[in-house]
Design a protein around this motif. Structure first.
Motif, PDB file in Angstrom:
ATOM      1  N   ILE A  42       0.824  -1.230  -0.016  1.00  7.70           N
ATOM      2  CA  ILE A  42       0.106  -0.007  -0.048  1.00  7.70           C
ATOM      3  C   ILE A  42       0.988   1.219   0.013  1.00  7.70           C
ATOM      4  CG2 ILE A  42      -1.715   1.229   1.337  1.00  7.70           C
ATOM      5  CD1 ILE A  42      -3.067  -0.963   0.188  1.00  7.70           C
ATOM      6  N   VAL A 253      -9.548  -1.916  17.653  1.00  5.75           N
ATOM      7  CA  VAL A 253      -9.240  -1.636  16.356  1.00  5.75           C
ATOM      8  C   VAL A 253      -9.647  -0.367  15.797  1.00  5.75           C
ATOM      9  CG1 VAL A 253      -9.876  -2.246  13.985  1.00  5.75           C
ATOM     10  CG2 VAL A 253      -9.811  -4.131  15.772  1.00  5.75           C
ATOM     11  N   ALA A 257      -6.891   2.738  14.809  1.00  6.40           N
ATOM     12  CA  ALA A 257      -7.015   3.409  13.390  1.00  6.40           C
ATOM     13  C   ALA A 257      -7.023   5.024  13.803  1.00  6.40           C
ATOM     14  CB  ALA A 257      -8.353   2.751  12.849  1.00  6.40           C
ATOM     15  N   VAL A 260      -3.724   5.960  14.940  1.00  7.61           N
ATOM     16  CA  VAL A 260      -2.726   6.044  13.850  1.00  7.61           C
ATOM     17  C   VAL A 260      -3.021   7.063  12.718  1.00  7.61           C
ATOM     18  CG1 VAL A 260      -1.758   4.788  11.939  1.00  7.61           C
ATOM     19  CG2 VAL A 260      -2.129   3.643  14.155  1.00  7.61           C
ATOM     20  N   GLY A 261      -4.209   7.313  12.437  1.00  3.53           N
ATOM     21  CA  GLY A 261      -4.520   8.380  11.307  1.00  3.53           C
ATOM     22  C   GLY A 261      -4.265   9.699  11.898  1.00  3.53           C
ATOM     23  N   LEU A 264      -0.475   9.943  12.053  1.00  2.00           N
ATOM     24  CA  LEU A 264       0.066  10.414  10.479  1.00  2.00           C
ATOM     25  C   LEU A 264      -0.178  11.710  10.188  1.00  2.00           C
ATOM     26  CD1 LEU A 264      -0.767   6.875   8.784  1.00  2.00           C
ATOM     27  CD2 LEU A 264       1.383   7.572   9.762  1.00  2.00           C
ATOM     28  N   LEU A 279       3.449   5.496   6.465  1.00  2.00           N
ATOM     29  CA  LEU A 279       2.153   4.805   6.115  1.00  2.00           C
ATOM     30  C   LEU A 279       2.242   3.347   6.143  1.00  2.00           C
ATOM     31  CD1 LEU A 279      -0.555   4.338   4.670  1.00  2.00           C
ATOM     32  CD2 LEU A 279       0.397   4.857   2.345  1.00  2.00           C
ATOM     33  N   MET A 283      -0.208   1.223   8.230  1.00  3.17           N
ATOM     34  CA  MET A 283      -1.076   0.256   7.788  1.00  3.17           C
ATOM     35  C   MET A 283      -0.817  -1.035   8.409  1.00  3.17           C
ATOM     36  SD  MET A 283      -3.620  -0.418   5.697  1.00  3.17           S
ATOM     37  CE  MET A 283      -3.751   1.093   4.767  1.00  3.17           C
ATOM     38  N   LEU A 286      -2.541  -1.466  11.718  1.00  3.55           N
ATOM     39  CA  LEU A 286      -4.044  -1.422  11.673  1.00  3.55           C
ATOM     40  C   LEU A 286      -4.346  -2.999  11.437  1.00  3.55           C
ATOM     41  CD1 LEU A 286      -6.944  -0.298  11.217  1.00  3.55           C
ATOM     42  CD2 LEU A 286      -6.358  -0.090   8.891  1.00  3.55           C
TER      43      LEU A 286
ATOM     44  N   LEU B  40     -16.204  -1.095   8.765  1.00  8.29           N
ATOM     45  CA  LEU B  40     -15.194  -0.638   9.858  1.00  8.29           C
ATOM     46  C   LEU B  40     -13.712  -0.941   9.326  1.00  8.29           C
ATOM     47  CD1 LEU B  40     -14.277   0.188  12.662  1.00  8.29           C
ATOM     48  CD2 LEU B  40     -14.569  -2.284  13.345  1.00  8.29           C
ATOM     49  N   LEU B  41     -13.183  -2.059   8.883  1.00  8.32           N
ATOM     50  CA  LEU B  41     -12.051  -2.452   8.355  1.00  8.32           C
ATOM     51  C   LEU B  41     -11.597  -1.348   7.310  1.00  8.32           C
ATOM     52  CD1 LEU B  41     -10.192  -4.229   9.800  1.00  8.32           C
ATOM     53  CD2 LEU B  41     -10.801  -6.077   7.976  1.00  8.32           C
ATOM     54  N   SER B  44     -11.187   2.213   7.783  1.00  9.26           N
ATOM     55  CA  SER B  44      -9.922   2.720   8.518  1.00  9.26           C
ATOM     56  C   SER B  44      -8.631   2.595   7.675  1.00  9.26           C
ATOM     57  CB  SER B  44      -9.739   1.710   9.608  1.00  9.26           C
ATOM     58  OG  SER B  44     -10.642   1.238  10.638  1.00  9.26           O
ATOM     59  N   GLY B  45      -8.799   1.481   6.769  1.00 11.05           N
ATOM     60  CA  GLY B  45      -7.691   1.327   5.960  1.00 11.05           C
ATOM     61  C   GLY B  45      -7.481   2.667   5.124  1.00 11.05           C
ATOM     62  N   PHE B  47      -8.829   5.803   5.686  1.00 10.33           N
ATOM     63  CA  PHE B  47      -8.525   6.871   6.853  1.00 10.33           C
ATOM     64  C   PHE B  47      -6.925   6.752   7.035  1.00 10.33           C
ATOM     65  CE2 PHE B  47      -7.895   8.409  11.263  1.00 10.33           C
ATOM     66  CZ  PHE B  47      -8.486   9.673  11.061  1.00 10.33           C
ATOM     67  N   ILE B  48      -6.526   5.754   7.216  1.00  3.46           N
ATOM     68  CA  ILE B  48      -4.981   5.691   7.759  1.00  3.46           C
ATOM     69  C   ILE B  48      -4.150   6.100   6.398  1.00  3.46           C
ATOM     70  CG2 ILE B  48      -2.868   4.259   8.200  1.00  3.46           C
ATOM     71  CD1 ILE B  48      -4.590   2.931  10.163  1.00  3.46           C
ATOM     72  N   THR B  49      -4.487   5.750   5.125  1.00  2.00           N
ATOM     73  CA  THR B  49      -3.545   5.992   3.989  1.00  2.00           C
ATOM     74  C   THR B  49      -3.858   7.380   3.726  1.00  2.00           C
ATOM     75  OG1 THR B  49      -4.389   3.612   3.318  1.00  2.00           O
ATOM     76  CG2 THR B  49      -3.094   5.354   1.789  1.00  2.00           C
ATOM     77  N   ALA B 288      -6.109   0.903  -0.487  1.00  2.00           N
ATOM     78  CA  ALA B 288      -6.292   0.329   0.735  1.00  2.00           C
ATOM     79  C   ALA B 288      -7.856  -0.063   1.056  1.00  2.00           C
ATOM     80  CB  ALA B 288      -5.912   1.361   1.789  1.00  2.00           C
ATOM     81  N   LEU B 291      -8.508  -3.480  -0.984  1.00  3.74           N
ATOM     82  CA  LEU B 291      -7.982  -4.308  -0.295  1.00  3.74           C
ATOM     83  C   LEU B 291      -8.747  -4.732   1.013  1.00  3.74           C
ATOM     84  CD1 LEU B 291      -5.475  -6.460   0.122  1.00  3.74           C
ATOM     85  CD2 LEU B 291      -4.314  -4.652   1.369  1.00  3.74           C
ATOM     86  N   LEU B 292      -8.863  -3.815   1.875  1.00  4.55           N
ATOM     87  CA  LEU B 292      -9.369  -4.361   3.240  1.00  4.55           C
ATOM     88  C   LEU B 292     -11.052  -4.685   2.959  1.00  4.55           C
ATOM     89  CD1 LEU B 292      -7.612  -1.622   5.221  1.00  4.55           C
ATOM     90  CD2 LEU B 292      -7.611  -4.036   5.649  1.00  4.55           C
TER      91      LEU B 292
END
Lengths: 562, 562
Positions: A42, A253, A257, A260-261, A264, A279, A283, A286, B40-41, B44-45, B47-49, B288, B291-292
């Motif tokens: 990613i 979780v 998330a 971490v968000g 970042l 990142l 990731m 997460l 949720l997953l 989150s993915g 958001f982080i990216t 992301a 993928l999630l």
């Protein structure tokens, strides 16, 4: 004793890890590098890396995933094999115990209950033994491994997980403690509901006969509905356990998330040991967060397996415990003494007392009598006088506490019992009808009995019309469809095909029969007993009068008068 | 497929009729739980990216809207927990409601004449099968329908979400998930069917053999067949183990297929999304998300395999219970001519279509208030006549007209319930005073008074807690409460000692008053007060003797004195 150690081994199966138990943990650990590869991929996308590079990471991740799937599948097979083998061992031990318990043992488990324990209850042991151990190891190792992996990257994210996880067992313990008691009560109630239905179905003839079908059906509905209400009260608590687990897992979780968000973005710049997460690291954290809680969820999902499996396991072990055992049980193999010609008395009983069946000695003064070869003798006495006990002792189904029994000139001892019993035959008042055909019920699987012999025996006992009607079809369970007289004739046919039985022991063969049938059975028994020794326990004067002589047992005086 | 639906139709009919809305609601909540987890997953993915990319440049970091995504993440976390808790409550409540309805309906179905007799022929095995079938049907909703719905919704949602990135990707992922899922579940269900059906039969065999060992132990011991019986039991377990192995292999294979799907599909989606990102349509956060979401969408498939594995057993249960579920109301018999209590015209009775009839061309008229005794040796068909008049044994030829009857079965059938409920079975409106009156008539008054809880005393299974004689008297008292013109008595005082029996018979006669009675008996005391003796034999009425005729006394003298 080897059997004992085997049971111990099985009891501890769930406590002692072996390689098969560790495989699921290894599979779960493979998720760490797989997640790292996906996170890196990613990050590569974000950096605008070449597609080939990204595809390389993805391919490696896929290979790790394939490896995980293979290990999981192999471990599933391995744990199953071990668990299923243990169930076979438990079943065999219980069957051995059933087979070697003395028929006179009043504490025997009822046959229906034993059947339920050995057949369907034992089924629930396999999933418990197969899954509980591996899952428990996983629940310990995986969260620790993930925590230790995340900690160097971000102490803050690790801290969030660390707080969420210990809270779960605490809550689960608090709620589960209440839920377990409730769910035990629940199991009893479901059993009671089934018993209620079975009880009513058994008495269906009466319910129909009294025109009460609708009324009872309403009762069944009511009982089932009230069971539903009570069960839901229990489940509401039980589901709280998993809801708490879910809540903390989901919040864990979500918080990871969000942390971490924000980190970042630069809004929360603490928690990464002074540095800043990229990142890929974010990731990675997460992707690991849900896996952190997963083993706990699995463990809580198989909690039910554990309750049912453990209960079944305990039942089987209890069944395998020894009660009063048969005299020959534990004898390595029966030594076969040289055949003696049957001269002299067939049965000699001296100074017999027996206190197996009750607190009192049946024959305080000692009982003694002799039955000559070829003699037909009635043991007379009111019920409770010990007629059945004496016949059982002569058959070697238990050993007398004091006194001595000689059969065919040899003392009955654990070593001689098998050999002597082979020359006896038994007929009880309610002969058991085995699952199988009429012919199979005659031979009981003994070799050397050909079809002609069976046909002759059936004809001699006037069962040929039943044989024609049934053919090789199984006769009803417990002999349903056979009248009481037919069941007894069938038991007599078993004796008719065994000419080597020189001594026939008959325990109230004409009880429960109408006079005509009783007379027929008496005639058939006497025809069979020609040239053999016969001892009949009875309180039927019409049967006793047909014997050569009677031995009368007084209720408590315990003296035999010839 | 059509045949499968046909097998399940009666069950599904009940399903819709009983708690259909709840069942659908439960499935919807289950699907919602899955969706929230996936959201949720995925979010989150994303958001982080997104935050990682925004964080690179301070200006964008400052402008990034963190509120919406982080609030949504928390909402999904809490929502998933709530939906899961709700789902579990609703699905279990619905299942229990369904099971309650199933039990009630099955009881009604089993109380149809033919079914009731089949139950009487082989009670233990059928009852065991019945309980096992109800348990198997329990799994249809929780293990098949709910996971099926959840999987479908999750797959659809994943497809739609991915279609926003690229319609082709969405369709492709949806198609792969659907095809693989359907294929694996289908293959699993199909290949598990033979072993599952064999298992169901073998568990019954195992039960039967354990019962043979426990109940027929003495016969087996005397025939020297205990080792053979143990070997036979071990063999059944070995076959069961072979089936278990096969099923476990199938289950492990299905697990492997899901594991491979979960390893490969997300990697492929990652590469595909990265390629689309290279084209500039989406950014790294979209990759992301894709993928999630794909990872989350493969999860529900794991739950399907257990259902696929159990499907054949559930179908067998649906097929076996179907007829009982569909059972219509019983036809109401025709009333006899005025002045008669029962009329049989040229009636043929058989217990089994394959067997010769028990009675043929039987004609009989019973006047109102007449007392008839049916006599003859056991197996001659006395009970069959009673069963026919009670409506339990429909004639294969001829006609039966009978007034309302009450029947006392040969075996005393009392129920696990209060004494009061047992008595009220045939007379729901009976008052305590009426009950005490009939108890007095049956000679039980002093015993009931001695009980601390009186009429509230709880009886155990089959009336446990009472002696045989007391139980018989209680059954008689219950019959006396039933005010119908014809009583059918099958060996009413069997098992009572002579003096008590005479006392009970005198009370019974007094209670009968103007009612007609038909008594099946082989004991003199039960026949001596009859108006007419019917001697059954050779498939019909051999002789009929009116009270006072010379044959009457002669026939009485042939009966058992006491």
């Amino acid at each position: 004793m080897p059997r004992q150690t085997r049971n111990d081994h099985m009891a501890q199966k769930a406590d002692r890890p072996d390689i098969a138990d560790l495989l699921p943990t290894m599979a779960a650990l493979a998720w760490l590098p797989q997640a790292a590869l996906l996170a890196v991929a990613i990050a590569a996308v974000a950096k605008g890396a070449a597609l080939v590079e990204i595809a390389g990471f993805a391919a490696l991740a896929a290979i790790l995933g394939i490896l995980r799937a293979l290990i999981s599948s192999a471990s599933e097979r391995a744990s199953f094999l071990g668990a299923r083998e243990a169930v076979t061992g438990l079943r065999n031990a219980a069957v051995l115990a059933l087979a070697s318990r003395s028929p006179l043992d009043a504490t025997r488990t009822a046959s229906g209950e034993a059947a339920s324990m050995i057949a369907e209850q034992a089924e629930s042991i396999t999933p418990w033994l197969a899954r509980f151990g591996p899952t428990r190891i996983k629940a310990v190792v995986i969260p620790l491994a993930i925590f230790l992996t995340i900690l160097p990257l971000s102490w803050a994210a690790a801290l969030v997980l660390l707080i969420a996880l210990p809270v779960i067992p605490v809550f689960m313990a608090l709620i589960g403690w209440r839920a377990q008691a409730a769910s035990k009560a629940q199991l009893v109630e479901v059993g009671a509901m089934n018993a209620f239905l079975l009880d009513r179905l058994r008495g269906l003839a009466t319910i129909r006969g009294l025109g009460a079908v609708d009324r009872v059906a309403e009762r069944v509905d009511e009982e089932a509905q009230s069971l539903r209400v009570r069960t839901m009260a229990v489940l509401r608590i039980a589901f709280m356990t998993s809801a708490v687990l879910e809540l903390f897992a989901a919040l864990g979780v979500a918080m990871v998330a969000v942390y971490v968000g924000f980190h970042l973005l630069g809004d929360l710049d603490f928690g990464a040991w002074g540095g800043k997460l990229g990142l890929a690291q974010g990731m990675f954290i997460l992707l690991l967060a849900p896996a952190f809680f997963e083993p706990m969820r699995e463990l809580s999902a198989i909690w039910h397996d554990k309750a049912a499996g453990q209960a079944a396991h305990e039942n089987l072990l209890r069944l395998a415990q020894e009660g009063h055992r048969l005299p020959e049980a534990g004898q390595a193999s029966a030594p076969v003494p040289a055949d003696r010609p049957a001269i002299g008395p067939s049965v000699v009983v001296r100074g017999l007392t027996f206190d197996h069946t009750g607190p009192d000695r049946l024959f305080p003064d000692g009982l003694g009598f002799t039955v000559s070869h070829g003699e037909h003798v009635a043991l007379l006495g009111p019920s409770g006088a010990g007629k059945t006990t004496i016949l059982s002792l002569i058959a070697g189904l238990a050993m007398p506490k004091a006194g001595r029994i000689e059969v065919f000139g040899q003392e009955l001892r654990p070593e001689t019992v098998l050999h002597l019993r082979a020359r006896m035959a038994w007929i009880g008042q309610n002969p058991h009808i085995f699952a199988g055909s009429l012919a199979a019920n005659v031979t009981l699987g003994r070799s050397g009995i050909d079809d002609d012999t069976i046909a002759r025996a059936l004809a001699a006992l006037r069962l040929d019309h039943v044989a024609r009607a049934r053919g090789s079809a199984p006769i009803g369970e417990g002999g349903a469809g056979l009248s009481g007289g037919e069941a007894l004739r069938l038991a007599l046919a078993r004796i008719a095909v065994t000419p080597q039985a020189e001594l026939i022991l008959a325990d109230e063969p004409t009880a429960h029969l109408d006079p005509v049938t009783a007379g027929e059975i008496t005639d058939a028994l006497l025809r069979l007993a020609q040239g053999r020794t016969l001892i009949v326990a009875t309180h039927d004067p019409r049967l006793a009068v047909r014997m050569d002589r009677s031995i009368r047992l007084a209720p408590l005086a315990g003296r035999a008068a010839a | 497929m059509k045949r499968v639906l046909n097998d399940f139709r009666p069950f599904l009919g009940l399903f819709c009729a009983s708690t259909g809305r709840k069942l659908l609601g439960g499935a919807a909540l289950a699907a919602l739980t899955g969706l929230m987890g996936m959201a949720l997953l995925g979010l989150s993915g994303w958001f982080i990216t997104a935050t990682a990319l925004a964080g690179l440049v301070p200006a964008t970091a400052w402008a990034f809207d963190v509120f919406m995504p982080s609030a949504a993440i928390r909402l999904f976390a809490l929502g998933r927990t709530a939906a899961r808790y709700g789902e579990r409550l609703v699905t279990h409540d619905a299942t229990l409601g369904l099971l309650a309805a199933l039990r009630g309906r099955l009881f009604r179905g089993w109380s149809a004449p033919g079914a009731a007799r089949a139950l009487a022929m082989r009670p233990a095995r059928l009852l065991f099968r019945l309980t096992a079938d109800v348990d198997a049907l329990d799994t249809v909703y929780l293990r098949v329908l709910v996971p099926l719905g959840t999987t479908l919704v999750a797959t659809l949602a994943a497809g739609i979400a991915l279609a926003f990135i690229s319609p082709a990707l969405g369709v492709a992922v949806f198609a792969v998930l659907m095809l693989t899922g359907t294929f694996v579940a289908g293959i699993t269900a199909r290949s598990a069917t033979p072993a599952t059906l064999r298992r169901a039969a073998r568990i019954e065999t195992l039960r039967a053999r354990v019962i043979d060992l426990a109940s027929g132990q003495t016969d087996l011991l005397m025939a020297g067949r205990i080792p053979a019986q143990r070997a036979a039991l071990a063999e059944v377990d070995a076959r069961l183990a072979a089936d278990d192995h096969r099923l476990n292999r199938i289950e492990a294979r299905a697990g492997l297929a899901h594991g491979l799907l979960a390893a490969v599909l997300p990697a492929l989606v990652l590469v595909a999304a990265a390629a689309i990102a290279a084209g500039g349509h989406i950014g790294a956060p979209g990759v992301a998300l894709a993928l999630l979401i794909t990872m989350a969408a493969t999860e529900p498939f794991a739950a399907l395999r257990r259902g696929a594995l159990d499907f054949a057993r559930a179908r067998l249960a649906a097929r076996r219970t179907g007829p009982a579920l569909l059972c219509a109301a019983f036809p109401v018999g025709a009333e006899p001519a005025p002045g008669l209590a029962a009329e049989l015209h040229h009636v043929t009775l058989r217990h089994d279509a394959a067997l010769a009839p028990i009675l043929r061309d039987l004609s009989l008229s019973v006047r109102e208030g007449e007392h008839i005794a049916l006599i003859g040796p056991s197996g001659v068909g006395k009970t069959s006549v009673i069963q026919c008049l009670a409506g339990d044994l429909p004639p294969t030829a001829g006609s039966v007209r009978v007034t309302a009857t009450a029947r006392l079965t040969q075996r005393t059938e009392l129920f696990r319930d209060g004494l009061r409920e047992n008595l009220r079975l045939g007379a729901p409106m009976a008052s305590d005073a009426q009950m005490m009156a009939v108890l007095a008539q049956a000679g039980l008054e002093s015993i009931i008074h001695a009980l601390p809880s009186g009429l509230d005393t709880e009886l155990g299974d089959g009336g446990q807690g009472l002696s045989g004689g007391q139980a018989r008297r209680l059954a008689l008292a219950r019959l006396m409460l039933r005010d119908v013109p014809l009583w059918l008595l099958d060996e009413p005082t069997e098992g009572l000692d002579g003096e008590t029996a005479r006392d009970v018979l005198a009370r019974l006669r007094h209670a009968a008053g103007n009612r007609a009675t038909i008594t099946a008996t082989h004991i003199r005391r039960e026949a001596e007060d009859a108006d007419r003796l019917l001697i059954l034999g050779d498939g019909g009425i051999k002789a009929s003797h009116i009270r006072g005729s010379p044959g009457f006394e002669a026939a009485l003298n042939d009966l058992r004195p006491d």
